[in-house]
Write a protein that holds these residues in place. Structure first.
Motif, PDB file in Angstrom:
ATOM      1  N   ALA A  79       0.835  -1.205   0.000  1.00  0.00           N
ATOM      2  CA  ALA A  79       0.000   0.000   0.000  1.00  0.00           C
ATOM      3  C   ALA A  79       0.869   1.253   0.000  1.00  0.00           C
ATOM      4  CB  ALA A  79      -0.931  -0.008   1.207  1.00  0.00           C
ATOM      5  N   ALA A  80       1.962   1.237   0.744  1.00  0.00           N
ATOM      6  CA  ALA A  80       2.873   2.383   0.772  1.00  0.00           C
ATOM      7  C   ALA A  80       3.542   2.577  -0.590  1.00  0.00           C
ATOM      8  CB  ALA A  80       3.926   2.197   1.855  1.00  0.00           C
ATOM      9  N   MET A  81       3.937   1.470  -1.230  1.00  0.00           N
ATOM     10  CA  MET A  81       4.546   1.556  -2.559  1.00  0.00           C
ATOM     11  C   MET A  81       3.542   2.103  -3.568  1.00  0.00           C
ATOM     12  SD  MET A  81       7.094   1.147  -4.598  1.00  0.00           S
ATOM     13  CE  MET A  81       8.255   0.128  -3.744  1.00  0.00           C
ATOM     14  N   ALA A  82       2.293   1.662  -3.469  1.00  0.00           N
ATOM     15  CA  ALA A  82       1.254   2.154  -4.372  1.00  0.00           C
ATOM     16  C   ALA A  82       1.074   3.654  -4.208  1.00  0.00           C
ATOM     17  CB  ALA A  82      -0.063   1.432  -4.110  1.00  0.00           C
ATOM     18  N   LYS A  83       1.120   4.132  -2.977  1.00  0.00           N
ATOM     19  CA  LYS A  83       0.977   5.568  -2.740  1.00  0.00           C
ATOM     20  C   LYS A  83       2.136   6.341  -3.358  1.00  0.00           C
ATOM     21  CE  LYS A  83       0.105   8.986   0.760  1.00  0.00           C
ATOM     22  NZ  LYS A  83      -0.283   9.255   2.126  1.00  0.00           N
ATOM     23  N   GLN A  84       3.353   5.822  -3.237  1.00  0.00           N
ATOM     24  CA  GLN A  84       4.513   6.481  -3.834  1.00  0.00           C
ATOM     25  C   GLN A  84       4.376   6.555  -5.351  1.00  0.00           C
ATOM     26  OE1 GLN A  84       7.981   4.343  -2.627  1.00  0.00           O
ATOM     27  NE2 GLN A  84       7.898   5.073  -0.510  1.00  0.00           N
ATOM     28  N   LEU A  85       3.936   5.447  -5.963  1.00  0.00           N
ATOM     29  CA  LEU A  85       3.801   5.420  -7.425  1.00  0.00           C
ATOM     30  C   LEU A  85       2.683   6.342  -7.895  1.00  0.00           C
ATOM     31  CD1 LEU A  85       4.336   1.613  -8.101  1.00  0.00           C
ATOM     32  CD2 LEU A  85       5.970   3.479  -8.405  1.00  0.00           C
ATOM     33  N   ARG A  86       1.579   6.365  -7.158  1.00  0.00           N
ATOM     34  CA  ARG A  86       0.485   7.267  -7.523  1.00  0.00           C
ATOM     35  C   ARG A  86       0.935   8.720  -7.441  1.00  0.00           C
ATOM     36  NH1 ARG A  86      -2.687   4.135  -3.773  1.00  0.00           N
ATOM     37  NH2 ARG A  86      -2.766   6.020  -2.501  1.00  0.00           N
ATOM     38  N   ASN A  87       1.693   9.049  -6.399  1.00  0.00           N
ATOM     39  CA  ASN A  87       2.189  10.417  -6.258  1.00  0.00           C
ATOM     40  C   ASN A  87       3.180  10.768  -7.360  1.00  0.00           C
ATOM     41  OD1 ASN A  87       0.651  10.925  -4.012  1.00  0.00           O
ATOM     42  ND2 ASN A  87       2.264  10.428  -2.553  1.00  0.00           N
ATOM     43  N   ALA A  88       4.018   9.812  -7.755  1.00  0.00           N
ATOM     44  CA  ALA A  88       4.987  10.060  -8.821  1.00  0.00           C
ATOM     45  C   ALA A  88       4.290  10.328 -10.156  1.00  0.00           C
ATOM     46  CB  ALA A  88       5.934   8.872  -8.958  1.00  0.00           C
ATOM     47  N   CYS A  89       3.139   9.698 -10.349  1.00  0.00           N
ATOM     48  CA  CYS A  89       2.407   9.852 -11.605  1.00  0.00           C
ATOM     49  C   CYS A  89       1.348  10.946 -11.542  1.00  0.00           C
ATOM     50  CB  CYS A  89       1.716   8.535 -11.974  1.00  0.00           C
ATOM     51  SG  CYS A  89       2.856   7.194 -12.257  1.00  0.00           S
ATOM     52  N   GLY A  90       0.990  11.376 -10.346  1.00  0.00           N
ATOM     53  CA  GLY A  90      -0.078  12.358 -10.208  1.00  0.00           C
ATOM     54  C   GLY A  90      -1.416  11.783 -10.606  1.00  0.00           C
ATOM     55  N   ALA A  91      -1.643  10.535 -10.222  1.00  0.00           N
ATOM     56  CA  ALA A  91      -2.867   9.840 -10.621  1.00  0.00           C
ATOM     57  C   ALA A  91      -3.422   9.054  -9.447  1.00  0.00           C
ATOM     58  CB  ALA A  91      -2.572   8.896 -11.789  1.00  0.00           C
ATOM     59  N   GLY A  92      -4.614   8.540  -9.619  1.00  0.00           N
ATOM     60  CA  GLY A  92      -5.236   7.689  -8.615  1.00  0.00           C
ATOM     61  C   GLY A  92      -4.862   6.252  -8.845  1.00  0.00           C
ATOM     62  N   GLY A  93      -5.357   5.385  -7.991  1.00  0.00           N
ATOM     63  CA  GLY A  93      -5.084   3.966  -8.158  1.00  0.00           C
ATOM     64  C   GLY A  93      -5.441   3.190  -6.917  1.00  0.00           C
ATOM     65  N   THR A  94      -5.115   1.909  -6.927  1.00  0.00           N
ATOM     66  CA  THR A  94      -5.462   1.027  -5.821  1.00  0.00           C
ATOM     67  C   THR A  94      -4.554  -0.189  -5.817  1.00  0.00           C
ATOM     68  OG1 THR A  94      -7.298  -0.120  -4.749  1.00  0.00           O
ATOM     69  CG2 THR A  94      -7.180  -0.272  -7.139  1.00  0.00           C
ATOM     70  N   VAL A  95      -4.731  -1.040  -4.806  1.00  0.00           N
ATOM     71  CA  VAL A  95      -4.053  -2.331  -4.731  1.00  0.00           C
ATOM     72  C   VAL A  95      -5.128  -3.397  -4.686  1.00  0.00           C
ATOM     73  CG1 VAL A  95      -2.527  -3.804  -3.390  1.00  0.00           C
ATOM     74  CG2 VAL A  95      -2.117  -1.354  -3.453  1.00  0.00           C
ATOM     75  N   LYS A  96      -5.088  -4.338  -5.618  1.00  0.00           N
ATOM     76  CA  LYS A  96      -6.047  -5.437  -5.658  1.00  0.00           C
ATOM     77  C   LYS A  96      -5.298  -6.745  -5.831  1.00  0.00           C
ATOM     78  CE  LYS A  96      -9.896  -2.951  -7.757  1.00  0.00           C
ATOM     79  NZ  LYS A  96     -10.754  -2.842  -8.947  1.00  0.00           N
ATOM     80  N   ASP A  97      -5.476  -7.669  -4.914  1.00  0.00           N
ATOM     81  CA  ASP A  97      -4.886  -9.009  -4.990  1.00  0.00           C
ATOM     82  C   ASP A  97      -3.381  -8.975  -5.200  1.00  0.00           C
ATOM     83  OD1 ASP A  97      -7.430 -10.147  -4.723  1.00  0.00           O
ATOM     84  OD2 ASP A  97      -7.778 -10.030  -6.879  1.00  0.00           O
ATOM     85  N   GLY A  98      -2.685  -8.059  -4.544  1.00  0.00           N
ATOM     86  CA  GLY A  98      -1.239  -7.990  -4.655  1.00  0.00           C
ATOM     87  C   GLY A  98      -0.728  -7.311  -5.911  1.00  0.00           C
ATOM     88  N   ILE A  99      -1.624  -6.694  -6.685  1.00  0.00           N
ATOM     89  CA  ILE A  99      -1.256  -5.994  -7.911  1.00  0.00           C
ATOM     90  C   ILE A  99      -1.586  -4.517  -7.735  1.00  0.00           C
ATOM     91  CG2 ILE A  99      -1.710  -5.765 -10.381  1.00  0.00           C
ATOM     92  CD1 ILE A  99      -2.509  -8.724 -10.376  1.00  0.00           C
ATOM     93  N   ILE A 100      -0.619  -3.659  -8.019  1.00  0.00           N
ATOM     94  CA  ILE A 100      -0.848  -2.223  -7.919  1.00  0.00           C
ATOM     95  C   ILE A 100      -1.422  -1.735  -9.244  1.00  0.00           C
ATOM     96  CG2 ILE A 100       0.239   0.034  -7.645  1.00  0.00           C
ATOM     97  CD1 ILE A 100       2.368  -1.315  -5.926  1.00  0.00           C
ATOM     98  N   GLU A 101      -2.525  -0.990  -9.166  1.00  0.00           N
ATOM     99  CA  GLU A 101      -3.142  -0.397 -10.341  1.00  0.00           C
ATOM    100  C   GLU A 101      -3.035   1.114 -10.227  1.00  0.00           C
ATOM    101  OE1 GLU A 101      -7.176  -1.658 -10.751  1.00  0.00           O
ATOM    102  OE2 GLU A 101      -6.658  -3.778 -10.840  1.00  0.00           O
ATOM    103  N   VAL A 102      -2.456   1.749 -11.254  1.00  0.00           N
ATOM    104  CA  VAL A 102      -2.354   3.213 -11.316  1.00  0.00           C
ATOM    105  C   VAL A 102      -3.180   3.654 -12.510  1.00  0.00           C
ATOM    106  CG1 VAL A 102      -0.814   5.189 -11.552  1.00  0.00           C
ATOM    107  CG2 VAL A 102      -0.039   3.160 -10.321  1.00  0.00           C
ATOM    108  N   GLN A 103      -4.095   4.586 -12.291  1.00  0.00           N
ATOM    109  CA  GLN A 103      -4.978   5.024 -13.363  1.00  0.00           C
ATOM    110  C   GLN A 103      -4.199   5.765 -14.440  1.00  0.00           C
ATOM    111  OE1 GLN A 103      -7.893   7.376 -11.343  1.00  0.00           O
ATOM    112  NE2 GLN A 103      -8.996   5.587 -10.575  1.00  0.00           N
ATOM    113  N   GLY A 104      -4.449   5.390 -15.684  1.00  0.00           N
ATOM    114  CA  GLY A 104      -3.799   6.039 -16.824  1.00  0.00           C
ATOM    115  C   GLY A 104      -2.614   5.236 -17.337  1.00  0.00           C
ATOM    116  N   ASP A 105      -2.048   5.705 -18.447  1.00  0.00           N
ATOM    117  CA  ASP A 105      -0.901   5.049 -19.063  1.00  0.00           C
ATOM    118  C   ASP A 105       0.379   5.704 -18.541  1.00  0.00           C
ATOM    119  OD1 ASP A 105       0.834   3.634 -20.604  1.00  0.00           O
ATOM    120  OD2 ASP A 105       0.238   4.525 -22.510  1.00  0.00           O
ATOM    121  N   HIS A 106       0.923   5.156 -17.460  1.00  0.00           N
ATOM    122  CA  HIS A 106       2.110   5.708 -16.817  1.00  0.00           C
ATOM    123  C   HIS A 106       3.214   4.660 -16.715  1.00  0.00           C
ATOM    124  CE1 HIS A 106      -0.113   9.283 -15.648  1.00  0.00           C
ATOM    125  NE2 HIS A 106      -1.069   8.508 -15.174  1.00  0.00           N
TER     126      HIS A 106
END
Length: 120
Positions: free
Chosen positions: A73-100
């Motif tokens: 969850a912390a890694m997902a937050k870092q990646l979302r902040n780096a991309c300036g996008a939303g996202g989530t963690v589902k079943d151990g997979i990080i999803e970042v909205q958009g093509d980043h």
């Protein structure tokens, strides 16, 4: 006759907040997550783009990170902040909205991960 809901467990307490349904402890003190085993991976983090099941909207997927739930969850937050996008963690997979894919791959490489682009 016993009622099926007679075995109900506490879900929320005004004193401590959300409660874990498995161990009946406050989520902050939950002992369930400490016992979970981290999935074994091959050491390569795969970054891909997918639109399947999302009404044509693309998301960037990050698979293969051998982290526990809190660290993921912390890694997902870092990646979302780096991309300036939303996202989530589902079943151990990080999803970042958009093509980043490129930004995510670069951010992971800076943290020392071996990154590989997968998919088209």
């Amino acid at each position: 006759m016993t009622h099926p809901s007679s075995r109900s467990t506490l879900v929320y307490s005004t004193e401590t907040g959300r409660m874990c349904p498995d161990c009946s402890q406050p989520v902050a003190n939950c002992i369930c997550n400490r016992n979970k085993v981290v999935a074994v991976t091959d050491g390569v983090v795969r970054v891909s783009r997918e639109t399947k099941g999302r009404a044509g909207k693309g998301v960037t997927l990050v698979k293969g990170l051998a982290l526990d739930t809190a660290a993921l969850a912390a890694m997902a937050k870092q990646l979302r902040n780096a991309c300036g996008a939303g996202g989530t963690v589902k079943d151990g997979i990080i999803e970042v909205q958009g093509d980043h894919c490129e930004r995510v791959a670069q951010a992971l490489k800076l943290q020392g991960y071996t990154v590989k682009r997968s998919g088209g």
